[in-house]
Structures are given as C-alpha cells and as structure tokens.
Design an enzyme around this catalytic site. Structure first.
Site: not given
Length: 390
Positions: A72, A201, A293, A297, A385
C-alpha cells in the site's frame, strides 16, 4: 537442557528472534505455554512496515509475504462526509507498508523454524525465569507433568502483556506508564472484497471506523464502541449498518456485506515498561509495551525490539562485546516512545471521546482539516505511519 538464548513466547517476536539467531548459529529454545494451534488462532495486526518486511526476508521467512501481501502506498482519512488520501510513498521517498496478517507471519516463521531444526516446546506450563541478575540464568517449566530446567546465557521475554517475563522483573526497578482509553474496537472479519484498495480511517460523529483487509477477498472492519458493549448485542446486520453510517455516502454504498468469520471487541491502551533489561532478562514486544492499534505499530514495534536485541546478541557472541546489550533498553525505548506518541495522536485525532466537549470537537476538526491541506503535516503522518528508521 542448555541453550545460549532461552526465548519465552512463540508469537511473532519470539519466532522472529529465534529464527534470526538460528540463522546466525546462535543456539536458542522457544518455550510457549499454549498449543501451536492456539498461537495460530490469534487474529491481530495486519500492516507491516518495510523494516518488518526486511527482517522477515533476513530470517528467510518473507517469500510468501512478498508473493501474497498487498503493498500500500497510501491511506485515506474520511471525515465531514469526504475522503482525503495521504500519499505515503509520495511523501516519504517511495516508502510503503505491506498488508499481511499476523497469523500468516506467525505461520511462515513456524514453518521456517521447523525447516531449520529450531527447538520449540509448546504447552510448557508454569514457565519461570530465575537468577537473571547473575551470570547463570535459567528457566524452569513443566512439560507432561515433569518439571524441567533450561540453563542459558540470556532470557528473552517475548511472552506478551500478560506473560511471566515482565512480572518477574524486580518491582523496585520496574516503572510503568499507562493510559486506558474509554472505548474499544468492535472488529469483524468477513470473506468479502474490501471496500477500497487501501485502508480508510473514518472520523464520524457516531465514532471511529476503520476499513482494512487481509487479502483481496477477505475484509477486516472495525467500529468504535463503548467498553461496556457486549459482542452478543452486535449481530452482523447491526454491524454492517453501523459501519456504513460512519463512512462517506459514496463509500458506504460500495460496502460488500457477508457473514462474519470472526468477531471481537478489543479494549485500547497505551503502556510502556522501563527499563527493558534486567540483568540477563530482556523484554521484547508486548511484554514491554502496548500501543492502541490506530497507528498500526504493535507488531512493528516488536520487530524493532527484535532487531536491536538480535544485533546486540550477535555482537556479544561474535565479538565478545556487551555494548549492544547495555544499550538495548534505551535504544528500543527511544523508538517505542515515538511510536507511542504517534499511536496516541492518531487515536485522539480519529476517535470521539465522551469528555471532548464542543471546544475539543472543534479543535479535532481543525486538526483534521490542517492535516490534509498541509504538506508538512501530511508528511509527518506519513513518516510515522510507514515507520521511523531503526
């Protein structure tokens, strides 16, 4: 029995450390209280940083991940009825993340351990580390009703938040930091195509939602729920309805539904133990830290711990130097706290808190708007990220 490194816990961190040590010719034994099947039933993380992927390759267990994992290059943030893409690769000189389930990582590492003759003892009851404050530590455990002793040079506690390793650390030295969040994630897995090819998200007045996946035909979805919610109160139809309510209309229309194959509610917490070394006992992964979550990480932090400890042990056995072992705790904690900060920030950014109030809600909305319209802010999110360097 005797080995060089005794590893408590056969999750991904214990298996990864064990395989790297085996490849380097450093003898190790893994002790696991559960059955092999039970370990493989744990359904958890699914987003891997490039550093984690590289470690799997180094361990010789990355082939299936490279073949079947989904690379991704971005994520979407959804709020105010719209989606905004964060170009992870474009903002970080081409870095990506890999979507590949923790269960698959565990299976690959188990298979590699069997192929290379690594010793794993499953259903080892009453595991306990001893004398790790001296030069001759050992671990005792019960197997088939018989108490056994495993002498070793070092003990790696890779046995998770509820394991014995951290509980064995002297209370006079151990210090912990914790924040428990006032909500959990209700998550399901369904054999349906994901609604989007990258993660979404979502911040919504009804609460947070996450659209994720395990493959092109298996989806992983979550919605924020109060901690007192019960799983039996959430039949599949109710979950799908709630998920769609929290997504932009155009996205909600494309959600494919189906029966769940797994459903659970996970509480969220931030937790760090300091230090991560007690003589010849080292805490690795969830034994020493937990992150919510939201920032993906948890497993990746365990991998960086493994990187640091493996390098330190290699230096000890290869060069006779203890410098890496002495530096392990602080080196790992420096990265852990940065990841804790990012995971806390992502959690506060994307969730609705019961005590936020009108002012706090306006601040959250302003933060989201700034984030997606500022390249500097987007870059900060992207850098964290995809994973900070080891």
């Amino acid at each position: 029995m005797r080995t060089q490194v005794a590893i408590i816990g056969s999750g991904p961190s214990g298996l990864l450390l064990g395989q790297l040590l085996t490849n380097a010719g450093i003898d190790n034994v893994i002790l696991e209280r559960a059955t092999k099947a039970h370990v493989l039933e744990r359904i958890r993380a699914g987003v891997l940083e490039e550093g984690m992927c590289d470690l799997l390759d180094e361990a010789g267990a990355g082939a299936r991940m490279r073949a079947e994992g989904l690379a991704h290059e971005g994520i979407d943030l959804a709020f105010d009825g719209r989606r905004h893409r964060i170009d992870l690769a474009g903002l970080t000189d081409g870095k990506k993340v890999m979507v590949y389930g923790q269960t698959e990582v565990t299976q690959d590492l188990m298979d590699k351990r069997e192929q290379t003759g690594g010793v794993s003892v499953y259903e080892a009851a009453n595991v306990a580390p001893h004398d790790f404050d001296g030069a001759s530590p050992f671990v005792t455990f019960d197997k088939d009703g018989v108490t056994q002793r495993l002498d070793c040079d070092f003990i790696a506690g890779c046995d998770g938040y509820h394991g014995i390793a951290r509980k064995s650390a002297p209370a006079s030295v151990l210090k912990t930091y914790e924040r428990v969040y006032p909500f959990g994630w209700l998550g399901i897995i369904a054999e349906v195509a994901p609604v989007n090819h990258e993660l979404i998200y979502a911040n919504h007045p009804r609460g947070f939602a996450l659209c994720s996946m395990r493959s092109t035909t298996r989806s992983r979805y979550y919605v924020q729920v109060p901690l007192e919610e019960k799983i039996e109160d959430w039949p599949d139809d109710r979950f799908w309805d709630e998920l769609r309510l929290r997504l932009p209309a155009a996205t909600a229309e494309r959600v494919s539904t189906g029966p769940s194959v797994e459903k659970s509610i996970a509480p969220l917490r931030s937790f760090v133990a300091e230090p991560l070394r007690f003589g010849r006992l080292f805490l690795v992964g969830d034994a020493g830290h937990i992150v919510p979550p939201t920032g993906a990480k948890g497993l990746n932090l365990a991998a960086s711990d493994v990187r640091y400890l493996f390098d330190a042990l290699g230096e000890f056995y290869g060069e006779g130097s203890q410098a890496g072992l002495d530096a392990y705790s602080q080196r790992a904690l420096n990265r852990i706290w940065k990841a804790e900060r990012f995971s806390w920030w992502m959690t506060t950014l994307m969730h609705r808190f019961p005590d936020t109030g009108a002012f706090g809600q306006k601040i959250q909305e302003a933060e989201l708007d700034y984030l997606v319209h500022s390249r500097a802010a987007s870059t900060s999110l992207a850098e964290n990220y995809v994973g900070l360097p080891y």
